[in-house]
Every structure is written in C-alpha cells, then in structure tokens.
Design an enzyme around this catalytic site. Structure first.
Site, PDB file in Angstrom:
ATOM      1  N   HIS A 139       0.830  -1.201   0.000  1.00  0.00           N
ATOM      2  CA  HIS A 139       0.000   0.000   0.000  1.00  0.00           C
ATOM      3  C   HIS A 139       0.866   1.252   0.000  1.00  0.00           C
ATOM      4  O   HIS A 139       1.747   1.398   0.826  1.00  0.00           O
ATOM      5  CB  HIS A 139      -0.914  -0.014   1.229  1.00  0.00           C
ATOM      6  CG  HIS A 139      -1.770   1.177   1.349  1.00  0.00           C
ATOM      7  ND1 HIS A 139      -1.850   1.908   2.510  1.00  0.00           N
ATOM      8  CD2 HIS A 139      -2.587   1.777   0.458  1.00  0.00           C
ATOM      9  CE1 HIS A 139      -2.684   2.910   2.324  1.00  0.00           C
ATOM     10  NE2 HIS A 139      -3.144   2.848   1.090  1.00  0.00           N
ATOM     11  N   ASP A 182      -4.753   3.398  -4.680  1.00  0.00           N
ATOM     12  CA  ASP A 182      -4.820   3.982  -3.341  1.00  0.00           C
ATOM     13  C   ASP A 182      -5.941   5.013  -3.274  1.00  0.00           C
ATOM     14  O   ASP A 182      -5.979   5.942  -4.071  1.00  0.00           O
ATOM     15  CB  ASP A 182      -3.477   4.640  -3.025  1.00  0.00           C
ATOM     16  CG  ASP A 182      -3.361   5.105  -1.582  1.00  0.00           C
ATOM     17  OD1 ASP A 182      -4.393   5.218  -0.887  1.00  0.00           O
ATOM     18  OD2 ASP A 182      -2.236   5.360  -1.147  1.00  0.00           O
ATOM     19  N   TYR A 195       9.832  13.728 -12.838  1.00  0.00           N
ATOM     20  CA  TYR A 195      11.073  12.959 -12.713  1.00  0.00           C
ATOM     21  C   TYR A 195      11.439  12.758 -11.237  1.00  0.00           C
ATOM     22  O   TYR A 195      11.869  11.666 -10.844  1.00  0.00           O
ATOM     23  CB  TYR A 195      12.239  13.654 -13.417  1.00  0.00           C
ATOM     24  CG  TYR A 195      12.223  13.584 -14.919  1.00  0.00           C
ATOM     25  CD1 TYR A 195      11.605  12.548 -15.612  1.00  0.00           C
ATOM     26  CD2 TYR A 195      12.856  14.557 -15.672  1.00  0.00           C
ATOM     27  CE1 TYR A 195      11.615  12.488 -16.992  1.00  0.00           C
ATOM     28  CE2 TYR A 195      12.871  14.514 -17.061  1.00  0.00           C
ATOM     29  CZ  TYR A 195      12.254  13.472 -17.712  1.00  0.00           C
ATOM     30  OH  TYR A 195      12.271  13.413 -19.081  1.00  0.00           O
TER      31      TYR A 195
END
Length: 142
Positions: A22, A68, A113
């Site tokens: 998770h 999530d 990034y």
C-alpha cells in the site's frame, strides 16, 4: 500458464505487482523515458515491455492492481508545457471503465522525474505517444 492473466503481463511484472505494498508507486514509462538510467539511480526494478503500448499494459494492470484511495492522488501524469496529450483521452476511457476511484494529479516534467525517482518499479513500454508516462499508487484490496 495461468487462466485470466492478461498476456502482456510478464511473470516478472506479476511478481513485482504482487510484492508492492500500500502506497508503493509504479511508473509506466513511454519509449522515450530514460528507464535504465532512472532505475540505476534510484534502485528501482526495471521491467521491459517493449512493443507493448501504454493503453494495453494499463488495461491489463488495472485488472489486478488496486489504486490507493487514501492519498490526494493515485495517478500522476507528466504535463507538457502546452496542451494536453491525445493519449490522455484513452486513459480517461480506461479509468472510467475500471471500478477504481481515480484521483489524478499533474506534474511538470522535472517534478514528475523527482516523483518517479521514488518508484518501486519502472515498466518500459513501447509507447511512442509523447507525455504518455503514468505513475500509479497502489492501494488495498477491500
């Protein structure tokens, strides 16, 4: 061989998806993303999915991967300086047809990034559409 597993998901990728916990994130990278150097820098697993487009791999992963719902986003996108990538329309269709609660957040290239550097794994796809990169945050099975 297993029944019900999409063909585009390699044994290595299935193992990684299962190992993730998770809150862990996975980067689905387009063909232009520097996956090997990014993976070496941050210690992420790199999985090759050459020749497989982003739409195909995204649809396959979403069949197995819970998103999530506890964080402010579960899908991160890299935004171009101008406009919106055409492939995002395809992503929207995929997410709408999934049973997942999707929370998008858009990041500039260099912010993306930085976020991607924390990914558990990177999937190097053959996608040629520009700005097709996606970071997915894993949730829990309810």
């Amino acid at each position: 061989m297993l029944k019900g597993i999409p063909e585009v998901l390699s044994p290595q990728l299935l193992k990684i998806l299962d190992e993730m916990g998770h809150g862990d994130e996975i980067l689905l990278a387009d063909a232009n993303y520097p996956v090997e150097s990014a993976g070496m820098k941050n210690g992420s697993y790199v999985v090759r999915a050459d020749g497989i487009g982003m739409v195909e791999i995204l649809e396959a992963i979403l069949k197995l991967f819970p998103l999530d719902t506890f964080s402010d986003y579960n899908i991160a996108l890299m935004t171009p300086e101008k406009g919106e990538p055409e492939i995002w329309k395809e992503y929207e269709k995929i997410f709408i047809s999934s049973s997942e609660e999707v929370k998008f957040k858009k990041f500039s290239r260099f912010e993306f990034y930085d976020l991607a550097a924390k990914s558990y794994a990177i999937v190097a796809t053959g996608e040629r559409a520009l700005y097709a990169n996606i970071i997915m945050k894993k949730g829990v099975i309810k």
